[in-house]
Design a protein around this motif. Sequence first.
Motif, PDB file in Angstrom:
ATOM      1  N   GLY A 192       0.866  -1.184   0.000  1.00  0.00           N
ATOM      2  CA  GLY A 192       0.000   0.000   0.000  1.00  0.00           C
ATOM      3  C   GLY A 192       0.894   1.222   0.000  1.00  0.00           C
ATOM      4  N   CYS A 193       0.310   2.409  -0.166  1.00  0.00           N
ATOM      5  CA  CYS A 193       1.125   3.632  -0.094  1.00  0.00           C
ATOM      6  C   CYS A 193       1.808   3.685   1.263  1.00  0.00           C
ATOM      7  CB  CYS A 193       0.248   4.871  -0.252  1.00  0.00           C
ATOM      8  SG  CYS A 193      -0.625   4.986  -1.809  1.00  0.00           S
ATOM      9  N   SER A 194       1.028   3.493   2.328  1.00  0.00           N
ATOM     10  CA  SER A 194       1.556   3.566   3.695  1.00  0.00           C
ATOM     11  C   SER A 194       2.633   2.501   3.934  1.00  0.00           C
ATOM     12  CB  SER A 194       0.411   3.399   4.685  1.00  0.00           C
ATOM     13  OG  SER A 194      -0.452   2.357   4.267  1.00  0.00           O
ATOM     14  N   SER A 195       2.489   1.373   3.272  1.00  0.00           N
ATOM     15  CA  SER A 195       3.436   0.275   3.484  1.00  0.00           C
ATOM     16  C   SER A 195       4.788   0.519   2.817  1.00  0.00           C
ATOM     17  CB  SER A 195       2.841  -1.040   2.971  1.00  0.00           C
ATOM     18  OG  SER A 195       1.823  -1.477   3.852  1.00  0.00           O
ATOM     19  N   GLY A 220      -6.394  -0.958   4.698  1.00  0.00           N
ATOM     20  CA  GLY A 220      -6.654  -2.102   3.818  1.00  0.00           C
ATOM     21  C   GLY A 220      -5.785  -3.267   4.241  1.00  0.00           C
ATOM     22  N   ASP A 221      -4.523  -2.984   4.433  1.00  0.00           N
ATOM     23  CA  ASP A 221      -3.547  -4.023   4.761  1.00  0.00           C
ATOM     24  C   ASP A 221      -3.878  -4.725   6.086  1.00  0.00           C
ATOM     25  OD1 ASP A 221      -0.946  -4.819   3.472  1.00  0.00           O
ATOM     26  OD2 ASP A 221      -0.340  -4.633   5.559  1.00  0.00           O
ATOM     27  N   LEU A 222      -4.175  -3.936   7.118  1.00  0.00           N
ATOM     28  CA  LEU A 222      -4.338  -4.505   8.466  1.00  0.00           C
ATOM     29  C   LEU A 222      -5.777  -4.843   8.838  1.00  0.00           C
ATOM     30  CD1 LEU A 222      -1.735  -2.143  10.074  1.00  0.00           C
ATOM     31  CD2 LEU A 222      -1.559  -4.617  10.121  1.00  0.00           C
TER      32      LEU A 222
HETATM   33  C1  LIG Z   1      -2.878 -10.363  -2.513  1.00  0.00           C
HETATM   34  C2  LIG Z   1      -3.077  -8.958  -3.022  1.00  0.00           C
HETATM   35  N1  LIG Z   1      -4.321  -8.518  -3.229  1.00  0.00           N
HETATM   36  C3  LIG Z   1      -4.529  -7.252  -3.660  1.00  0.00           C
HETATM   37  C4  LIG Z   1      -3.462  -6.439  -3.920  1.00  0.00           C
HETATM   38  C5  LIG Z   1      -3.719  -5.052  -4.462  1.00  0.00           C
HETATM   39  N2  LIG Z   1      -3.518  -4.029  -3.448  1.00  0.00           N
HETATM   40  C6  LIG Z   1      -2.320  -3.419  -3.292  1.00  0.00           C
HETATM   41  S1  LIG Z   1      -2.357  -2.255  -2.108  1.00  0.00           S
HETATM   42  C7  LIG Z   1      -3.992  -2.551  -1.790  1.00  0.00           C
HETATM   43  C8  LIG Z   1      -4.764  -1.759  -0.761  1.00  0.00           C
HETATM   44  C9  LIG Z   1      -3.983  -0.708  -0.095  1.00  0.00           C
HETATM   45  O1  LIG Z   1      -4.766  -0.046   0.852  1.00  0.00           O
HETATM   46  P1  LIG Z   1      -4.201   0.317   2.264  1.00  0.00           P
HETATM   47  O2  LIG Z   1      -3.622  -0.867   2.929  1.00  0.00           O
HETATM   48  O3  LIG Z   1      -5.302   0.985   2.999  1.00  0.00           O
HETATM   49  O4  LIG Z   1      -2.985   1.276   1.988  1.00  0.00           O
HETATM   50  P2  LIG Z   1      -2.900   2.744   1.365  1.00  0.00           P
HETATM   51  O5  LIG Z   1      -2.427   2.561  -0.048  1.00  0.00           O
HETATM   52  O6  LIG Z   1      -4.251   3.375   1.430  1.00  0.00           O
HETATM   53  O7  LIG Z   1      -1.892   3.408   2.230  1.00  0.00           O
HETATM   54  C10 LIG Z   1      -4.495  -3.544  -2.613  1.00  0.00           C
HETATM   55  C11 LIG Z   1      -5.894  -4.024  -2.583  1.00  0.00           C
HETATM   56  C12 LIG Z   1      -2.169  -6.945  -3.698  1.00  0.00           C
HETATM   57  N3  LIG Z   1      -1.063  -6.185  -3.879  1.00  0.00           N
HETATM   58  N4  LIG Z   1      -2.000  -8.200  -3.237  1.00  0.00           N
END
Ligand SMILES: Cc1ncc(C[n+]2csc(CCOP(=O)(O)OP(=O)(O)O)c2C)c(N)n1
Length: 288
Positions: free
Chosen positions: A61-64, A105-107
């Motif tokens: 994710g962006c945060s990750s 999303g991640d957690l």
């Molecule tokens: C197994 C898997 N499913 C889906 C994805 C697509 N994916 C990448 S990041 C993400 C969600 C990110 O959301 P969040 O954790 O809230 O982080 P943010 O980007 O908002 O910081 C998804 C669904 C992936 N990389 N791997």
Amino acid sequence: MTIDTALEEQDVLLEVKDYKSGVKPVWCPGCGDFGVLSATYKALTTLQLKPHEVVVVSGIGCSSRTPYFMRTYGIHGVHGRPLPIATGVKLANPALTVLAMGGDGDLMSIGAGHLPHAAARNVDITVIMMDNQTYGLTKAQASPTSATGHISKSTPFGSVARPFKPVMLALSYGATFVGRGYSARPQEMSELIVQGIRHHGFSFIHVQSPCTEFHNTYNHYDEAVDEMPPGHDTSDLAAALHLALTEERVHLGLFYRDDSREPFDQRSREFVEEVSEFNLEAYLKRFA
Ligand SMILES: Cc1ncc(C[n+]2csc(CCOP(=O)(O)OP(=O)(O)O)c2C)c(N)n1
């Protein structure tokens, strides 16, 4: 990235710059995650932790992306798996300070099943959840913390689900340190991260971290955030749950802490000693 251990060995006072990797964050201008990153740098500086003693684990994710921007050890794992990875790191080397950082999303979505177990085991790691109430990296799908009625690419008629309450969940799963920060208040957040790292057990820090590109909630949180009510007793789980369920105000600071429970890494070291005296035959007879 290699860590310059010359700096580690000297008894020098570490500054914020010593925790920066030199990789510039790729986040959008104004992203709340900048506030979280700077609060984390500040917390490590306050604690004077040597960069080689710290491991930052994330998902996707962006945060990750956070581990790239930190001059510590880091693991950019797979989506939803920062907690099992962080647990493994801590058990392998309990001397390390382990941070798990990721998004809602991640957690709370793909990785939601790991949170109860890590909290219930009281693994001595500090989780910093950057909650922007959307999937930022994949461009604005609804997340488990999106409000009911939230219109997004994946919910064109409005989200039907009730939003998760991360603080309430962490408390009910048995986390022994639970707090909340806000990206626009990095100083307070940094103090919370310091306490979370110092806490010997599972620390969960929920951060309201707005996404300026897809879900800009700064105006809402600037108005909605509040201090802890005067006299809030951080040893009172029922009082903490009550605050976590409050819809009207978004309380910042420490909701709850319990220093009485043994952390998992400590217990697992005791197991090693017990295993040497373990009589498998006698044990199996109990179940015969
Ligand atoms: C197994 C898997 N499913 C889906 C994805 C697509 N994916 C990448 S990041 C993400 C969600 C990110 O959301 P969040 O954790 O809230 O982080 P943010 O980007 O908002 O910081 C998804 C669904 C992936 N990389 N791997």
